[in-house]
Design a protein around this motif. Structure first.
Motif, mmCIF file in Angstrom:
data_model
loop_
_atom_site.group_PDB
_atom_site.id
_atom_site.type_symbol
_atom_site.label_atom_id
_atom_site.label_comp_id
_atom_site.label_asym_id
_atom_site.label_seq_id
_atom_site.Cartn_x
_atom_site.Cartn_y
_atom_site.Cartn_z
ATOM 1 N N ALA A 39 35.429 -31.151 29.836
ATOM 2 C CA ALA A 39 36.590 -30.325 29.488
ATOM 3 C C ALA A 39 36.279 -29.313 28.379
ATOM 4 C CB ALA A 39 37.742 -31.230 29.049
ATOM 5 N N SER A 40 35.278 -29.565 27.570
ATOM 6 C CA SER A 40 35.053 -28.782 26.354
ATOM 7 C C SER A 40 34.606 -27.349 26.623
ATOM 8 C CB SER A 40 33.975 -29.506 25.537
ATOM 9 O OG SER A 40 33.351 -28.628 24.658
ATOM 10 N N PRO A 41 35.295 -26.359 26.027
ATOM 11 C CA PRO A 41 34.839 -24.964 26.151
ATOM 12 C C PRO A 41 33.459 -24.753 25.527
ATOM 13 C CG PRO A 41 37.059 -25.075 25.201
ATOM 14 C CD PRO A 41 36.530 -26.474 25.230
ATOM 15 N N VAL A 42 33.115 -25.588 24.534
ATOM 16 C CA VAL A 42 31.789 -25.451 23.908
ATOM 17 C C VAL A 42 30.710 -25.887 24.904
ATOM 18 C CG1 VAL A 42 30.392 -25.989 21.902
ATOM 19 C CG2 VAL A 42 32.871 -25.924 21.672
ATOM 20 N N ALA A 43 30.999 -26.962 25.667
ATOM 21 C CA ALA A 43 30.035 -27.412 26.677
ATOM 22 C C ALA A 43 29.875 -26.366 27.774
ATOM 23 C CB ALA A 43 30.473 -28.750 27.270
ATOM 24 N N GLU A 44 30.956 -25.676 28.082
ATOM 25 C CA GLU A 44 30.855 -24.604 29.090
ATOM 26 C C GLU A 44 29.912 -23.509 28.591
ATOM 27 O OE1 GLU A 44 34.608 -22.973 30.449
ATOM 28 O OE2 GLU A 44 33.488 -21.347 31.423
ATOM 29 N N LEU A 45 30.036 -23.186 27.307
ATOM 30 C CA LEU A 45 29.105 -22.206 26.714
ATOM 31 C C LEU A 45 27.659 -22.660 26.897
ATOM 32 C CD1 LEU A 45 28.774 -19.685 24.556
ATOM 33 C CD2 LEU A 45 28.357 -21.550 22.987
ATOM 34 N N ILE A 46 27.391 -23.930 26.614
ATOM 35 C CA ILE A 46 26.016 -24.447 26.687
ATOM 36 C C ILE A 46 25.497 -24.413 28.126
ATOM 37 C CG2 ILE A 46 24.522 -26.443 26.222
ATOM 38 C CD1 ILE A 46 25.793 -25.218 23.713
ATOM 39 N N ARG A 47 26.400 -24.680 29.106
ATOM 40 C CA ARG A 47 25.978 -24.641 30.506
ATOM 41 C C ARG A 47 25.629 -23.218 30.946
ATOM 42 N NH1 ARG A 47 30.051 -28.783 31.152
ATOM 43 N NH2 ARG A 47 31.610 -27.200 31.537
ATOM 44 N N ASN A 48 26.247 -22.210 30.283
ATOM 45 C CA ASN A 48 26.082 -20.829 30.745
ATOM 46 C C ASN A 48 25.202 -19.944 29.869
ATOM 47 O OD1 ASN A 48 27.784 -21.110 33.033
ATOM 48 N ND2 ASN A 48 29.536 -21.146 31.641
ATOM 49 N N TYR A 49 24.968 -20.351 28.633
ATOM 50 C CA TYR A 49 24.231 -19.502 27.691
ATOM 51 C C TYR A 49 22.858 -20.130 27.499
ATOM 52 C CZ TYR A 49 23.213 -17.342 23.063
ATOM 53 O OH TYR A 49 22.654 -16.684 22.002
ATOM 54 N N PRO A 50 21.801 -19.510 28.028
ATOM 55 C CA PRO A 50 20.479 -20.135 27.975
ATOM 56 C C PRO A 50 19.840 -20.059 26.578
ATOM 57 C CG PRO A 50 20.358 -18.043 29.158
ATOM 58 C CD PRO A 50 21.785 -18.225 28.760
ATOM 59 N N ILE A 51 20.133 -21.077 25.764
ATOM 60 C CA ILE A 51 19.527 -21.161 24.433
ATOM 61 C C ILE A 51 18.112 -21.707 24.602
ATOM 62 C CG2 ILE A 51 19.663 -22.319 22.195
ATOM 63 C CD1 ILE A 51 22.710 -22.414 22.543
ATOM 64 N N LYS A 52 17.132 -20.941 24.134
ATOM 65 C CA LYS A 52 15.743 -21.360 24.324
ATOM 66 C C LYS A 52 15.270 -22.146 23.108
ATOM 67 C CE LYS A 52 14.332 -17.864 27.656
ATOM 68 N NZ LYS A 52 13.782 -18.717 28.714
ATOM 69 N N SER A 53 14.740 -23.326 23.375
ATOM 70 C CA SER A 53 14.417 -24.237 22.285
ATOM 71 C C SER A 53 13.191 -25.062 22.632
ATOM 72 C CB SER A 53 15.628 -25.161 22.061
ATOM 73 O OG SER A 53 15.318 -26.196 21.167
ATOM 74 N N THR A 54 12.505 -25.560 21.609
ATOM 75 C CA THR A 54 11.350 -26.434 21.855
ATOM 76 C C THR A 54 11.718 -27.910 21.717
ATOM 77 O OG1 THR A 54 10.761 -25.995 19.565
ATOM 78 C CG2 THR A 54 9.521 -24.809 21.253
ATOM 79 N N ASN A 55 12.814 -28.211 21.013
ATOM 80 C CA ASN A 55 13.252 -29.599 20.885
ATOM 81 C C ASN A 55 14.772 -29.652 20.945
ATOM 82 O OD1 ASN A 55 10.872 -31.530 20.111
ATOM 83 N ND2 ASN A 55 10.492 -29.619 19.001
ATOM 84 N N VAL A 56 15.276 -30.450 21.862
ATOM 85 C CA VAL A 56 16.728 -30.571 22.053
ATOM 86 C C VAL A 56 17.093 -32.048 22.105
ATOM 87 C CG1 VAL A 56 18.682 -30.018 23.564
ATOM 88 C CG2 VAL A 56 16.742 -28.466 23.452
ATOM 89 N N ILE A 57 18.218 -32.390 21.485
ATOM 90 C CA ILE A 57 18.762 -33.751 21.602
ATOM 91 C C ILE A 57 20.247 -33.634 21.956
ATOM 92 C CG2 ILE A 57 19.395 -35.848 20.326
ATOM 93 C CD1 ILE A 57 16.764 -35.627 18.816
ATOM 94 N N ALA A 58 20.653 -34.282 23.056
ATOM 95 C CA ALA A 58 22.060 -34.264 23.467
ATOM 96 C C ALA A 58 22.570 -35.683 23.653
ATOM 97 C CB ALA A 58 22.223 -33.485 24.768
#
Lengths: 255, 255
Positions: free
Chosen positions: B57-76
């Protein structure tokens, strides 16, 4: 130099209107294009958004303009780099934990010959004078008080610390732990308070108005602190040079 | 219990495809609806997003699904609350600074009778056993090493600390400082490595495929660590109970 925006509110309030005007300064009505950031307290939790793109181009800033995050304490910053390269570790606001509280800090200004001894555990990750000043403040606060002091005591300690840093240059800053908003000016800061019956206000940076009387209730109160006035038809009170003010429940406190 | 997702990559890589599948577990293919969070390292800076709404439901999660943030280390992390109420201070991942590095931590599990002595300066803000464990790990690391140790030394110290906490219950966790990704399992964690020539993979949680050979180059490498396999047609290696692994430049390290 950079631009600061802070809000302290009695009840959780969204900042979409004010942030929309503020973000114009990142390229449209200002040249603060070297990254931006915003932190929202919700209770004692923090949502922290930073981006090294300008607040005009950033998809994250678009989210903030459209998604009404309700918060009692907000600190935002748009950056024009004077010290430190343009990258994510150098984007304000910065966050640290002390006494089981998150602390959020953003700075506008430039410090010269500022090389305090960091003998405690707060260390900068980036290369800005701002994060260095924040780490030193956290260190000195943790030495001055064994646990979270009262807001009055915090204010007195901060006044001493801010004066010591301000000897090194321009030191306008905002600081919050979710309970209060502290603001210190050496050059440019001003504030306004909004309360019942509220009024219709128009942004200075964009042709956009809002009637706050339609969106707020009798119990709502909020204070905004900003580098230069955000709206045309509200009274903005400038800070005197060297002044540190504190805001609690949307009201400027007299100590 | 909760769900964890970690990525360690040689070159900055976006996680939109994997996060899209992972987020389905917050309500569609799982019942992890009590908040979520994700942290991306960019160099040593961190973008940290948390929300107490579900990742569907979160609009922030929608941003993450659509905005390709490039990273070398991610934790979700997506949360199903077992200890601590559903609010922002209790959303994983948690962030602290140590030795001038940000450290990001997320936990899946449940600890019983875990009340370590926090005599240093790392204190939880929320009420989860997870943040308490993280603060204790940070405290013990800062006592064990004067500055950032080598990745090998860090791994050896973490192995001892993880074993001490795991006596209290289920302790699957992910930890990163932007240089490496550490992962510890007591029950469920598995990993996969992706490298040239890459292949076409299909999500387990959604009817969505991607051909990674079209999006990656010969020099790209990445490892993913997750609670249960994210894709149908990749080899996922389960962790043994009590195993702590470390990933650097997208490759599992043998120490």
């Amino acid at each position: 130099m950079c631009q600061l925006l802070g809000m302290n509110a009695k009840n959780p309030t969204d900042l979409t209107f004010s942030f929309t005007g503020f973000a114009q300064r990142a390229g449209r009505t200002g040249d603060h294009v070297d990254g931006w950031g915003i932190a929202f307290f919700e209770d004692h939790g923090v949502r922290h958004f930073v981006d090294h793109q300008s607040a005009i181009a950033s998809p994250v800033a678009e989210l903030i303009r459209n998604y009404p995050i309700k918060s009692t304490n907000v600190i935002a910053h748009i950056r024009k780099a004077t010290q430190g390269v343009v990258n994510l570790p150098n984007c304000h606001p910065f966050v640290r934990e002390l006494w089981g509280n998150y602390w959020v800090f953003a700075h506008n200004g430039d410090l010269k010959d500022f090389a305090p001894r960091l003998h405690s555990h707060f260390r900068p990750v980036g290369t800005t004078d701002s994060e260095l000043a924040f780490c030193w403040i956290m260190q000195e606060l943790s030495k001055s008080h064994a646990g979270v002091p009262s807001i009055r005591e915090m204010t007195l300690t901060l006044r001493e610390l801010a004066a010591r840093i301000a000897r090194h240059g321009t030191f306008n800053f905002l600081l919050s732990n979710g309970d209060a908003l502290w603001a210190h000016a050496t050059t440019h800061l001003c504030y306004t308070e909004r309360a019942w019956p509220f009024s219709k206000v128009t942004l200075s940076d964009q042709d956009l108005s809002i009637d706050f009387s339609q969106r707020n209730s009798r119990d709502d109160r909020m204070a905004l602190v900003v580098t230069t006035p955000l709206t045309q038809n509200e009274q903005w009170t400038p800070f005197a040079p060297g002044e540190l003010k504190v805001f609690v429940d949307g009201v400027h406190q007299d100590f």
